[in-house]
Design an enzyme around this catalytic site. Structure first.
Site, mmCIF file in Angstrom:
data_model
loop_
_atom_site.group_PDB
_atom_site.id
_atom_site.type_symbol
_atom_site.label_atom_id
_atom_site.label_comp_id
_atom_site.label_asym_id
_atom_site.label_seq_id
_atom_site.Cartn_x
_atom_site.Cartn_y
_atom_site.Cartn_z
ATOM 1 N N ASP A 10 36.616 43.349 39.229
ATOM 2 C CA ASP A 10 35.905 42.122 38.866
ATOM 3 C C ASP A 10 36.208 41.010 39.871
ATOM 4 O O ASP A 10 37.305 40.951 40.439
ATOM 5 C CB ASP A 10 36.328 41.687 37.459
ATOM 6 C CG ASP A 10 35.399 40.653 36.869
ATOM 7 O OD1 ASP A 10 34.270 40.496 37.366
ATOM 8 O OD2 ASP A 10 35.803 39.984 35.902
ATOM 9 N N GLY A 13 31.550 38.096 42.848
ATOM 10 C CA GLY A 13 30.718 36.904 42.942
ATOM 11 C C GLY A 13 31.539 35.645 43.146
ATOM 12 O O GLY A 13 31.194 34.789 43.977
ATOM 13 N N TRP A 15 34.505 35.448 44.453
ATOM 14 C CA TRP A 15 35.081 35.491 45.801
ATOM 15 C C TRP A 15 34.116 34.875 46.802
ATOM 16 O O TRP A 15 34.509 34.085 47.670
ATOM 17 C CB TRP A 15 35.382 36.935 46.180
ATOM 18 C CG TRP A 15 36.042 37.117 47.517
ATOM 19 C CD1 TRP A 15 37.386 37.180 47.762
ATOM 20 C CD2 TRP A 15 35.390 37.282 48.789
ATOM 21 N NE1 TRP A 15 37.617 37.367 49.113
ATOM 22 C CE2 TRP A 15 36.407 37.421 49.754
ATOM 23 C CE3 TRP A 15 34.060 37.308 49.191
ATOM 24 C CZ2 TRP A 15 36.128 37.600 51.117
ATOM 25 C CZ3 TRP A 15 33.771 37.482 50.540
ATOM 26 C CH2 TRP A 15 34.796 37.632 51.488
ATOM 27 N N HIS A 27 30.148 41.479 47.241
ATOM 28 C CA HIS A 27 29.955 42.916 47.023
ATOM 29 C C HIS A 27 30.215 43.706 48.307
ATOM 30 O O HIS A 27 30.803 44.789 48.274
ATOM 31 C CB HIS A 27 28.540 43.178 46.510
ATOM 32 C CG HIS A 27 28.246 42.538 45.191
ATOM 33 N ND1 HIS A 27 29.105 42.612 44.116
ATOM 34 C CD2 HIS A 27 27.170 41.807 44.760
ATOM 35 C CE1 HIS A 27 28.589 41.970 43.079
ATOM 36 N NE2 HIS A 27 27.422 41.465 43.450
ATOM 37 N N ARG A 61 21.506 41.594 35.300
ATOM 38 C CA ARG A 61 21.636 40.649 36.408
ATOM 39 C C ARG A 61 20.314 40.552 37.174
ATOM 40 O O ARG A 61 19.414 41.380 36.986
ATOM 41 C CB ARG A 61 22.766 41.094 37.338
ATOM 42 C CG ARG A 61 24.141 41.002 36.695
ATOM 43 C CD ARG A 61 25.234 41.349 37.683
ATOM 44 N NE ARG A 61 26.560 41.196 37.081
ATOM 45 C CZ ARG A 61 27.700 41.325 37.753
ATOM 46 N NH1 ARG A 61 27.676 41.632 39.041
ATOM 47 N NH2 ARG A 61 28.846 41.156 37.140
ATOM 48 N N LEU A 121 43.553 63.967 44.142
ATOM 49 C CA LEU A 121 43.137 62.886 43.250
ATOM 50 C C LEU A 121 41.738 63.143 42.692
ATOM 51 O O LEU A 121 40.817 63.477 43.433
ATOM 52 C CB LEU A 121 43.139 61.558 44.017
ATOM 53 C CG LEU A 121 42.546 60.344 43.285
ATOM 54 C CD1 LEU A 121 43.468 59.899 42.158
ATOM 55 C CD2 LEU A 121 42.290 59.203 44.262
ATOM 56 N N ARG A 184 39.642 40.960 29.132
ATOM 57 C CA ARG A 184 38.879 41.746 28.174
ATOM 58 C C ARG A 184 38.532 43.072 28.835
ATOM 59 O O ARG A 184 38.607 43.195 30.062
ATOM 60 C CB ARG A 184 37.611 41.013 27.734
ATOM 61 C CG ARG A 184 36.722 40.573 28.879
ATOM 62 C CD ARG A 184 35.496 39.817 28.363
ATOM 63 N NE ARG A 184 34.663 39.374 29.474
ATOM 64 C CZ ARG A 184 34.796 38.212 30.106
ATOM 65 N NH1 ARG A 184 35.745 37.362 29.720
ATOM 66 N NH2 ARG A 184 34.001 37.864 31.102
ATOM 67 N N ILE A 185 38.137 44.062 28.032
ATOM 68 C CA ILE A 185 37.853 45.383 28.607
ATOM 69 C C ILE A 185 36.363 45.630 28.798
ATOM 70 O O ILE A 185 35.978 46.647 29.384
ATOM 71 C CB ILE A 185 38.487 46.513 27.766
ATOM 72 C CG1 ILE A 185 37.948 46.510 26.344
ATOM 73 C CG2 ILE A 185 39.994 46.389 27.770
ATOM 74 C CD1 ILE A 185 38.467 47.682 25.525
ATOM 75 N N GLU A 197 48.035 50.814 28.624
ATOM 76 C CA GLU A 197 48.690 49.537 28.901
ATOM 77 C C GLU A 197 47.699 48.674 29.675
ATOM 78 O O GLU A 197 47.015 49.160 30.584
ATOM 79 C CB GLU A 197 49.963 49.747 29.723
ATOM 80 C CG GLU A 197 51.006 50.638 29.061
ATOM 81 C CD GLU A 197 51.572 50.038 27.777
ATOM 82 O OE1 GLU A 197 51.620 48.790 27.678
ATOM 83 O OE2 GLU A 197 51.949 50.806 26.878
#
Length: 240
Positions: A10, A13, A15, A27, A61, A121, A184-185, A197
């Site tokens: 997040d 924008g 930044w 972006h 958006r 990974l 928030r998630i 966590e």
């Protein structure tokens, strides 16, 4: 070390706005950040990394921004996939892909096929994903299985439900990181995040560096993960 890190990337924008630049600049900068974090997870031998690239709500958006984001994600897949493959990274995209552009769907398919046998990974990209959508599509699949007679309604429990949500075949996230100061998630992995966590940092995603990931891991190392037990019970379990 956590076995599964999830990140809400997040702040792109903001930044750009702080630098009096168009939002798209944030972006573009974020695309440079992401491979650095993936590489750090490879170095630390983290088994699973899940990145929230585009939520189902992000479609609201401005159309020009959504189009740019999709193009950036497609270019990232095309330009980075061979490097990821060389690092033994396996890539998977989760979310509702049915509404994505055919060219993006093909890029996803090609990236998955190229890396499917890799054993390093596991990199999950959540694209056009929402936690509520995930739960609803799991419920539909289970209802269909009941209607077809494959399972009975009494067979439905948490284990059965978990098999039908995205990422149900791997470790649940141990650590959720959200950048930019928001706490928030945002409809991300609602079912899977039950015991994660939560780590929130002020750093905007385009500025998020491997050292910031290390700070999040330092935080994680201080947590005692009890999963509903009290500390005394947990100590007994650990000593078994």
């Amino acid at each position: 070390m956590p076995k599964h890190i999830a990140i809400i990337m997040d702040g792109n924008g903001r930044w750009a706005q702080r630098r009096i630049l168009p939002r798209v600049s944030g972006h573009h900068r974020a695309v440079e950040t992401t491979p650095l974090i993936v590489q750090r997870c490879v170095e630390l031998q983290i088994p699973v990394l899940t990145l929230f690239a585009f939520s189902s709500e992000n479609k609201k958006r401005p159309a020009t921004e959504v189009t740019l984001l999709m193009a950036l994600l497609q270019n990232l897949l095309l330009n980075e996939i061979h490097q990821l493959h060389a690092k033994n990274v396996r890539l998977r995209v989760i979310g509702d892909s049915t509404t994505l552009a055919p060219s993006l769907q093909q890029a996803i398919k090609s990236a998955h096929e190229l890396t499917i046998s890799n054993t390093g990974l596991l990199l999950n990209i959540a694209l056009n994903y929402g936690g509520r959508w995930d739960i609803v599509q799991a419920a539909r699949a289970i209802c269909a299985a009941v209607q077809s007679g494959k399972i009975s309604i009494n067979d439905i429990d948490e284990t059965v439900f978990n098999k039908h949500v995205c990422l149900g075949d791997m470790y649940a996230p141990d650590l959720l990181i959200r950048t930019s100061g928001e706490q928030r998630i945002s409809n991300f992995l609602l079912w899977q995040m039950a015991y994660a966590e939560l780590y929130f940092c002020e750093t905007l995603w385009p500025d998020f560096a491997p050292r910031d990931l290390d700070l999040a891991l330092d935080f994680y190392a201080t947590r005692q993960r009890r999963f509903g037990l009290v500390s005394e019970q947990l100590k007994k379990v650990e000593n078994v």
